[in-house]
Design a protein around this motif. Structure first.
Motif, PDB file in Angstrom:
ATOM      1  N   GLU A  21      -4.338 -39.347  64.744  1.00 22.94           N
ATOM      2  CA  GLU A  21      -5.253 -38.247  65.062  1.00 22.94           C
ATOM      3  C   GLU A  21      -6.698 -38.739  65.157  1.00 22.94           C
ATOM      4  O   GLU A  21      -7.447 -38.300  66.038  1.00 22.94           O
ATOM      5  N   ARG A  22      -7.090 -39.638  64.252  1.00 18.05           N
ATOM      6  CA  ARG A  22      -8.441 -40.198  64.308  1.00 18.05           C
ATOM      7  C   ARG A  22      -8.637 -40.986  65.598  1.00 18.05           C
ATOM      8  O   ARG A  22      -9.654 -40.843  66.278  1.00 18.05           O
ATOM      9  N   CYS A  23      -7.657 -41.798  65.943  1.00 20.88           N
ATOM     10  CA  CYS A  23      -7.737 -42.624  67.149  1.00 20.88           C
ATOM     11  C   CYS A  23      -7.851 -41.741  68.398  1.00 20.88           C
ATOM     12  O   CYS A  23      -8.705 -41.974  69.260  1.00 20.88           O
ATOM     13  N   VAL A  24      -7.018 -40.736  68.506  1.00 23.12           N
ATOM     14  CA  VAL A  24      -7.036 -39.841  69.675  1.00 23.12           C
ATOM     15  C   VAL A  24      -8.364 -39.086  69.744  1.00 23.12           C
ATOM     16  O   VAL A  24      -8.974 -38.973  70.814  1.00 23.12           O
ATOM     17  N   ALA A  25      -8.836 -38.572  68.619  1.00 19.16           N
ATOM     18  CA  ALA A  25     -10.097 -37.814  68.610  1.00 19.16           C
ATOM     19  C   ALA A  25     -11.271 -38.693  69.039  1.00 19.16           C
ATOM     20  O   ALA A  25     -12.129 -38.265  69.821  1.00 19.16           O
ATOM     21  N   LEU A  26     -11.305 -39.923  68.553  1.00 18.17           N
ATOM     22  CA  LEU A  26     -12.397 -40.831  68.922  1.00 18.17           C
ATOM     23  C   LEU A  26     -12.292 -41.241  70.388  1.00 18.17           C
ATOM     24  O   LEU A  26     -13.304 -41.303  71.098  1.00 18.17           O
ATOM     25  N   HIS A  27     -11.089 -41.518  70.851  1.00 23.24           N
ATOM     26  CA  HIS A  27     -10.894 -41.837  72.265  1.00 23.24           C
ATOM     27  C   HIS A  27     -11.387 -40.687  73.141  1.00 23.24           C
ATOM     28  O   HIS A  27     -12.122 -40.891  74.114  1.00 23.24           O
ATOM     29  N   ASN A  28     -10.970 -39.478  72.800  1.00 22.32           N
ATOM     30  CA  ASN A  28     -11.349 -38.320  73.606  1.00 22.32           C
ATOM     31  C   ASN A  28     -12.853 -38.064  73.572  1.00 22.32           C
ATOM     32  O   ASN A  28     -13.436 -37.627  74.569  1.00 22.32           O
ATOM     33  N   PHE A  29     -13.487 -38.347  72.447  1.00 24.42           N
ATOM     34  CA  PHE A  29     -14.944 -38.206  72.365  1.00 24.42           C
ATOM     35  C   PHE A  29     -15.602 -39.126  73.384  1.00 24.42           C
ATOM     36  O   PHE A  29     -16.463 -38.696  74.159  1.00 24.42           O
ATOM     37  N   VAL A  30     -15.212 -40.404  73.378  1.00 27.35           N
ATOM     38  CA  VAL A  30     -15.819 -41.346  74.321  1.00 27.35           C
ATOM     39  C   VAL A  30     -15.510 -40.930  75.758  1.00 27.35           C
ATOM     40  O   VAL A  30     -16.392 -40.913  76.616  1.00 27.35           O
ATOM     41  N   ARG A  31     -14.275 -40.572  76.019  1.00 23.88           N
ATOM     42  CA  ARG A  31     -13.873 -40.162  77.372  1.00 23.88           C
ATOM     43  C   ARG A  31     -14.663 -38.950  77.859  1.00 23.88           C
ATOM     44  O   ARG A  31     -15.127 -38.910  79.001  1.00 23.88           O
ATOM     45  N   ASP A  32     -14.845 -37.957  76.979  1.00 25.88           N
ATOM     46  CA  ASP A  32     -15.436 -36.687  77.383  1.00 25.88           C
ATOM     47  C   ASP A  32     -16.962 -36.628  77.255  1.00 25.88           C
ATOM     48  O   ASP A  32     -17.607 -35.867  77.965  1.00 25.88           O
ATOM     49  N   LYS A  33     -17.537 -37.398  76.349  1.00 28.09           N
ATOM     50  CA  LYS A  33     -18.970 -37.261  76.053  1.00 28.09           C
ATOM     51  C   LYS A  33     -19.832 -38.409  76.562  1.00 28.09           C
ATOM     52  O   LYS A  33     -21.057 -38.291  76.577  1.00 28.09           O
ATOM     53  N   ILE A  34     -19.217 -39.516  76.947  1.00 24.82           N
ATOM     54  CA  ILE A  34     -19.983 -40.671  77.431  1.00 24.82           C
ATOM     55  C   ILE A  34     -19.646 -40.857  78.909  1.00 24.82           C
ATOM     56  O   ILE A  34     -18.557 -41.295  79.259  1.00 24.82           O
TER      57      ILE A  34
END
Length: 109
Positions: A21-34
């Motif tokens: 869950e941590r890995c997916v959340a961090l991946h999605n943050f980078v994908r969506d916010k950067i």
């Protein structure tokens, strides 16, 4: 915003209990916010600079993702793969696209 700020924000808004869950959340943050894009300093950008700019090319995004993973004790490394220039068609401005070599390296975490 710092790496710790991102982690705190995600802990408050998403499932963050398991490593997955941590890995997916961090991946999605980078994908969506950067946003994908080139920045001043290109290869020399720190994760904090990428966060502040909210923009970075593949290497800057991969370095940021790796730093976020490390901050939550998930080991990760950078790897580089070779991709065809056509992969970036439409993702970079035409003047940049036409100056690219036929193959280039792409950073992944």
């Amino acid at each position: 915003m710092t790496l710790r700020d991102v982690i705190r924000q995600l802990q408050d808004t998403t499932a963050f209990a398991s490593e997955r869950e941590r890995c997916v959340a961090l991946h999605n943050f980078v994908r969506d916010k950067i946003a994908f894009g080139f920045t001043v300093g290109f290869e020399g950008r720190s994760p904090d600079q990428t966060l502040a700019a909210r923009r970075g090319h593949c290497n800057a995004q991969a370095v940021l993702f790796r730093a976020l993973l490390a901050a939550v004790d998930i080991p990760a490394r950078l790897r580089f793969v070779q991709i065809a220039k056509e992969t970036l068609f439409g993702a970079v401005p035409p003047p940049v696209y036409f100056c690219l070599p036929t193959t280039l390296f792409h950073a992944v975490t």
